[in-house]
Design an enzyme around this catalytic site. Structure first.
Site, PDB file in Angstrom:
ATOM      1  N   GLY A 125     -15.991   2.780   3.358  1.00 32.31           N
ATOM      2  CA  GLY A 125     -14.363   3.467   3.378  1.00 32.31           C
ATOM      3  C   GLY A 125     -13.744   3.115   2.235  1.00 32.31           C
ATOM      4  CD  GLN A 126     -14.734  -0.249  -2.877  1.00 34.34           C
ATOM      5  OE1 GLN A 126     -15.943  -0.541  -2.427  1.00 34.34           O
ATOM      6  NE2 GLN A 126     -14.124  -0.995  -3.697  1.00 34.34           N
TER       7      GLN A 126
ATOM      8  CG  ASN B  63     -12.082  -0.375   3.898  1.00 32.15           C
ATOM      9  OD1 ASN B  63     -12.641  -0.720   5.140  1.00 32.15           O
ATOM     10  ND2 ASN B  63     -11.063   0.015   3.610  1.00 32.15           N
TER      11      ASN B  63
ATOM     12  CG  HIS C 242      -6.621  -2.662   2.859  1.00 30.70           C
ATOM     13  ND1 HIS C 242      -6.182  -1.634   2.838  1.00 30.70           N
ATOM     14  CD2 HIS C 242      -8.097  -2.584   2.543  1.00 30.70           C
ATOM     15  CE1 HIS C 242      -6.760  -0.688   2.457  1.00 30.70           C
ATOM     16  NE2 HIS C 242      -7.995  -1.169   2.095  1.00 30.70           N
TER      17      HIS C 242
ATOM     18  CG  HIS D 284      -8.787  -2.752  -2.577  1.00 26.89           C
ATOM     19  ND1 HIS D 284      -9.606  -2.126  -3.172  1.00 26.89           N
ATOM     20  CD2 HIS D 284      -8.560  -2.137  -1.313  1.00 26.89           C
ATOM     21  CE1 HIS D 284     -10.109  -0.932  -2.668  1.00 26.89           C
ATOM     22  NE2 HIS D 284      -9.331  -0.963  -1.386  1.00 26.89           N
TER      23      HIS D 284
ATOM     24  CG  ASP E 180      -1.966   0.924   1.081  1.00 24.05           C
ATOM     25  OD1 ASP E 180      -3.358   0.374   0.939  1.00 24.05           O
ATOM     26  OD2 ASP E 180      -1.832   2.214   1.124  1.00 24.05           O
TER      27      ASP E 180
HETATM   28  P1  AMP Z   1      -9.651   1.737   0.459  1.00 20.69           P
HETATM   29  O1  AMP Z   1      -9.700   2.882   1.195  1.00 20.69           O
HETATM   30  O2  AMP Z   1     -10.061   0.611   0.818  1.00 20.69           O
HETATM   31  O3  AMP Z   1     -10.481   1.807  -0.912  1.00 20.69           O
HETATM   32  O4  AMP Z   1      -8.082   1.288   0.184  1.00 20.69           O
HETATM   33  C1  AMP Z   1      -7.419   1.852  -0.997  1.00 20.69           C
HETATM   34  C2  AMP Z   1      -5.995   1.844  -0.535  1.00 20.69           C
HETATM   35  O5  AMP Z   1      -5.062   1.883  -1.789  1.00 20.69           O
HETATM   36  C3  AMP Z   1      -5.624   3.003   0.151  1.00 20.69           C
HETATM   37  O6  AMP Z   1      -4.925   2.368   1.269  1.00 20.69           O
HETATM   38  C4  AMP Z   1      -4.489   3.687  -0.703  1.00 20.69           C
HETATM   39  O7  AMP Z   1      -3.356   3.820   0.060  1.00 20.69           O
HETATM   40  C5  AMP Z   1      -4.084   2.520  -1.390  1.00 20.69           C
HETATM   41  N1  AMP Z   1      -3.521   3.027  -2.859  1.00 20.69           N
HETATM   42  C6  AMP Z   1      -4.206   3.785  -3.639  1.00 20.69           C
HETATM   43  N2  AMP Z   1      -3.404   4.252  -4.748  1.00 20.69           N
HETATM   44  C7  AMP Z   1      -2.298   3.120  -4.914  1.00 20.69           C
HETATM   45  C8  AMP Z   1      -1.192   2.844  -5.447  1.00 20.69           C
HETATM   46  N3  AMP Z   1      -1.072   3.250  -6.800  1.00 20.69           N
HETATM   47  N4  AMP Z   1      -0.493   1.983  -5.026  1.00 20.69           N
HETATM   48  C9  AMP Z   1      -0.506   1.241  -3.970  1.00 20.69           C
HETATM   49  N5  AMP Z   1      -1.626   1.746  -3.116  1.00 20.69           N
HETATM   50  C10 AMP Z   1      -2.501   2.435  -3.513  1.00 20.69           C
END
Ligand code: AMP
Ligand code: ZN
Length: 115
Positions: free
Chosen positions: A94-95, A88, A103, A101, A30
């Site tokens: 919180g997505q 999320n 985490h 994805h 991340d």
């Molecule tokens: P969510 O809030 O559950 O949708 O999580 C999205 C996650 O993607 C967040 O933790 C961001 O830090 C991560 N994220 C967004 N863009 C990138 C990227 N280009 N490379 C790695 N992580 C990313």
């Protein structure tokens, strides 16, 4: 999906710190880690969220949870201490990236409830 950042990572069009890849999924660090270990496991196929999963995705979901997540937890050294898997879903969930994805967080004591 042309405008999806995780599709672009899956296609190798934008860089990511990959920790795992197979024909169906990819996992990468991340960008904004919330724990010493924080990776995202994504299907290569664009699926918007858990709410959009179809019956045909059962094998993919099971692959992520049965094969990939436990293996990664072990490879990243958090299997014994414990770890957290988070998905999320939707705006209230919180997505922020609309490509499914998981985490995988570990390396510190987690708290509950999440924010
Ligand atoms: P969510 O809030 O559950 O949708 O999580 C999205 C996650 O993607 C967040 O933790 C961001 O830090 C991560 N994220 C967004 N863009 C990138 C990227 N280009 N490379 C790695 N992580 C990313
Ligand atoms: Zn996508």
């Amino acid at each position: 999906m042309d405008d999806c950042v995780f599709c672009m990572i899956a296609d190798g069009k934008i860089p990511a710190q990959k920790v795992y890849e197979d024909e169906k999924v990819i996992a990468f660090k991340d960008l904004s880690p919330q724990a010493p270990v924080h990776v995202l496991i994504i299907p290569k196929k664009h699926i918007q969220s858990v709410a959009k999963l179809q019956s045909e995705d059962k094998d993919l979901v099971s692959h992520i949870f049965v094969d990939v997540a436990p293996k990664l937890a072990k490879d990243l050294g958090v299997d014994d201490g414990g770890f957290r898997l988070v998905i999320n879903t939707g705006e209230d969930g919180g997505q922020t990236v609309n490509h499914l994805h998981v985490h995988l967080l570990g390396g510190r004591k987690m708290t509950w409830p999440p924010g």
